[in-house]
Structure formats: structure tokens, C-alpha cells
Design a protein around this motif. Structure first.
Motif, PDB file in Angstrom:
ATOM      1  N   SER A  29       0.853  -1.188   0.000  1.00 17.26           N
ATOM      2  CA  SER A  29       0.000   0.000   0.000  1.00 17.26           C
ATOM      3  C   SER A  29       0.885   1.233   0.000  1.00 17.26           C
ATOM      4  O   SER A  29       1.926   1.257   0.674  1.00 17.26           O
ATOM      5  N   ASN A  45      -3.561   1.001  -3.482  1.00 19.70           N
ATOM      6  CA  ASN A  45      -4.294   0.395  -2.352  1.00 19.70           C
ATOM      7  C   ASN A  45      -4.279   1.323  -1.132  1.00 19.70           C
ATOM      8  O   ASN A  45      -4.131   0.871   0.002  1.00 19.70           O
ATOM      9  N   ASP A  47      -6.471   2.929   0.464  1.00 21.58           N
ATOM     10  CA  ASP A  47      -7.537   2.848   1.459  1.00 21.58           C
ATOM     11  C   ASP A  47      -7.679   1.451   2.054  1.00 21.58           C
ATOM     12  O   ASP A  47      -8.670   1.151   2.725  1.00 21.58           O
ATOM     13  N   ARG A  48      -6.709   0.604   1.819  1.00 20.38           N
ATOM     14  CA  ARG A  48      -6.741  -0.755   2.379  1.00 20.38           C
ATOM     15  C   ARG A  48      -6.294  -0.720   3.845  1.00 20.38           C
ATOM     16  O   ARG A  48      -5.276  -0.113   4.188  1.00 20.38           O
ATOM     17  N   THR A 160      -4.812   3.257   7.303  1.00 21.39           N
ATOM     18  CA  THR A 160      -4.577   3.163   5.858  1.00 21.39           C
ATOM     19  C   THR A 160      -3.483   4.135   5.472  1.00 21.39           C
ATOM     20  O   THR A 160      -3.180   5.087   6.213  1.00 21.39           O
TER      21      THR A 160
END
Length: 382
Positions: A29, A45, A47-48, A160
Motif C-alpha cells: 500500500s 491500495n 484505502d486498504r 490506511t
């Protein structure tokens, strides 16, 4: 640093350039943002939900600076003394200034310092963790949940890359925080340990303009890093999470920052208090507005809706900044339930017709009474 646009600003051209599309990162991320404007220049990624490890301490550090007093003496508890993981070897009962503990927290990544800070400010780790979550929400980090001040792995201790960028941008507005995270080495005199605090962030010695902020690692989270760098008035924040090894995550950070500095510049758009007109309406700017635009571009500004601003560049990049405008209204009545105050030709104030008539009545009564008194005096004289 001046107040800048919030991270609610959207960017319609994330990953639009060929170079961004071909960036390859080891980290699971990642995100690159302009720290002053909040513009997102790259994301993967972002907002993972991920385990943050010790970049959690960015939150603990800025809370300590905003809610504590740097000269406070903090008494180290047994609970802090026995903290797991990386430590600065605080002794039970030892007293240290809060400022020193923040240095130990952010340079040497002391988990014992994190617990001592939490207990000093809120009495317990649990209460401080609640404050951390409230703080995260206040800066727009709505996908974050913290359960401890150090970043030790817990299943529901998550954030995140996007949220950490928002948190870090807020923290970097604090000059003391900036001073601490760019410090490479600081002497340390503790009850059990006399040595030097050495900043674990390798970017400070390997990347031009690097000025912060924090790295981290646990088995479950992998390697994490928040890196910041500034050149010629442009400052970027790169957040990388869950890389396979320490060497690779720094390579990823360099790739992102190099991409930012090669392609973008930060420009001041409008200053707080400035006025603009569009469509017959006049607006006042609530706060300083910055934008990150392609290096060779010029920009135009448009009003967006009731209170938003759009910045559009020559190459078609569009930035949106909501809630930065205030429409100017020239009202004759400040309070809708109250008539505007008027001034009579004689200088007496009145607010409405009934009040004016009442004033006239009392003047006539006074005149009548005076006339009656004069008549009575004349009658007695006769």
C-alpha cells in the motif's frame, strides 16, 4: 506553516501520467501527497486497512505536543518500564521531561516512552487510545482505529496509507514536531542508560531535502514508512506500508518522492481573506489555498458550487477544494428578527415606528407637564 486546504480535496488525474502508471513498488500500500495542498499524486491500495507498526508513534507524538506541556515531569510507571519491543530503557519511578520522551518516541522508537506519554496525558493506555481515535477522526482519518500508542500489533489496531498521510500532514504543521522528526542524533541521559538517541529514519541521511518522519516494523505489519521531503517550497509526504524488507521500502520512498519532485510544484492559489468574483457573486477565501500542479503548467481558478474552488491547469489537471469560499452578502438587516437601527435628525436612536410614536408621546407628556407647572406658578404670582 500556514493553514492549507484539507485532504477532502479530490484530484481527478491520479495516476494520469505515463510515469505514474509505470511506477512499480514493492510495498503493498502506498500514497504520495502534497503536504500543503493535500493533492494526491499517486496511490496504490491507499484505502486498504493495514497494521501500521511504529508509524503509529506519529499520532502519539503530535498529541503529546498539542495536549501536553513540554516541561512537564513524567513519572515512569512499571507498566511503561515493562513495555514490549523497542525501548529507550526508562526505569520505574524515573522522571523525564515530556519533550525528552517525545524525542525518545520519534527518534529511537521507544515503546516505553509511548506508554509513559499515554499514561501521563490520560492516565491509561486505553484512555489515550480513545483520544488517538478522536484525533484521527478530527483530521479526516476515518478508516483508522488505534488500540495502543506504540504500534505493537493488535488485530484491531489498523489504519490506511491515505489516513496516515492526513495525520502526518497535520503533524507537520507543528514546528516542534518538524524539529524533532528531522533531528538525526540527540544526547540521552537516563537513569539506566546514557548514550545517544539515533533517528531510525534512514531517509534523513540518504535523500536530499528529507525532513521526516517515521519508520516501523512488526512481523505482522511488515516494514512501514512515512517519509517527507521539501525542495524549493514544495513538500511531499510518501506513506508506504507492508514492504518485504527494509531496503525495499526505502527504494519505494525514493521512487515516489523523485516522481513528485520531477513532475509537480506547489503553487499558492489564493490567500485567506482574498476576494474573488464570478457570475455576479463575490466570495471571500476562508483559508490559504495551495495546489500541486505540473511543473510547466499555469492555472485558472473557478468557483465550484456554493463554497468550493476548482483549479484547472494548461494540461487539463483539475483540483477541487471544497468549503474554502464564503459568499459575501451585503445585508441591511444584521438580525432578521430586528429592524435596522436608525438615527433621527435630532440624534435620538429608535428601532421601529411603535417606538418612535411612544417617544413622541412621552415628549408631549413632558411638554404638557412643564406647561401646567408654568401656569400654576403664574396663577400664584397673580
Amino acid at each position: 506553516m500556514p493553514v492549507n486546504c484539507s485532504f477532502a480535496a479530490s484530484e481527478r488525474s491520479v495516476g494520469a501520467t505515463e510515469e505514474a502508471n509505470h511506477l512499480t513498488l514493492n510495498s503493498e500500500s502506498a500514497i504520495l501527497v502534497d503536504s500543503r495542498s493535500g493533492d494526491v499524486l499517486y496511490e496504490k491500495n491507499a484505502d486498504r486497512a493495514m497494521a501500521p507498526a511504529s508509524i503509529t508513534k506519529i499520532v502519539t507524538g503530535i498529541i503529546a505536543l498539542e495536549y501536553g506541556r513540554l516541561n512537564d515531569n513524567v513519572v515512569v510507571s512499571r507498566n511503561a518500564r515493562e513495555a514490549e519491543g523497542t525501548r529507550i530503557f526508562l526505569a520505574e519511578g524515573e522522571q523525564k521531561r515530556l519533550e525528552d520522551l517525545v524525542y525518545g518516541l520519534l527518534l529511537n522508537s521507544g515503546n516505553d516512552a509511548a506508554v509513559a506519554i499515554a499514561e501521563h496525558i490520560d492516565g491509561s493506555v486505553a484512555a489515550f487510545s480513545q483520544r488517538m481515535n478522536e484525533f484521527a477522526a478530527s483530521v479526516g482519518a476515518h478508516h483508522t482505529h488505534f488500540t495502543n500508542p506504540s504500534g505493537l500489533y493488535e488485530e484491531d489496531h489498523i489504519t490506511t496509507a491515505s489516513d496516515m498521510a492526513k495525520i502526518t500532514a497535520h503533524a507537520m504543521k507543528n514546528e516542534k514536531f518538524r524539529q524533532i522528526v528531522r533531528t538525526r542524533v540527540k544526547p540521552w541521559e537516563g537513569k539506566e542508560w546514557k548514550s545517544k538517541l539515533i533517528n531510525h529514519n534512514k531517509m534523513l541521511v540518504s535523500y536530499q531535502g528529507a525532513n521526516g518522519v517515521k519508520n516501523g516494523y512488526t512481523t505482522q505489519s511488515g516494514f512501514t514508512l512515512v517519509a517527507s521531503a521539501e525542495r524549493e517550497g514544495t513538500e511531499f509526504i510518501a506513506v508506504l506500508m507492508k514492504a518485504d524488507d527494509d531496503r525495499q521500502i526505502y527504494k519505494d520512498a525514493i521512487k515516489l518522492l523523485d516522481y513528485g519532485f520531477k513532475n509537480y510544484k506547489t503553487v499558492p492559489v489564493l490567500q485567506a481573506g482574498a476576494k474573488i468574483s464570478e457570475g455576479g457573486e463575490r466570495y471571500r477565501i476562508r483559508q490559504n489555498v495551495y495546489a500541486s500542479i505540473p511543473k510547466e503548467d499555469h492555472f485558472r481558478v473557478h468557483v465550484n458550487g456554493a463554497d468550493g474552488l476548482i483549479v484547472e491547469t494548461d494540461s487539463g489537471v483539475v483540483r477541487e477544494y471544497p468549503s474554502v469560499l464564503m459568499r459575501e452578502q451585503h445585508l441591511q438587516i444584521a438580525d432578521p428578527d430586528r429592524k435596522m437601527e436608525k438615527i433621527s435628525s435630532s440624534g435620538d436612536k429608535y428601532q421601529s415606528l411603535p417606538e418612535f410614536l411612544m417617544l413622541c408621546f412621552w415628549r408631549l407628556m413632558i411638554f404638557f407637564m412643564c406647561w401646567m407647572v408654568i401656569l400654576l406658578i403664574k396663577k400664584k404670582q397673580v
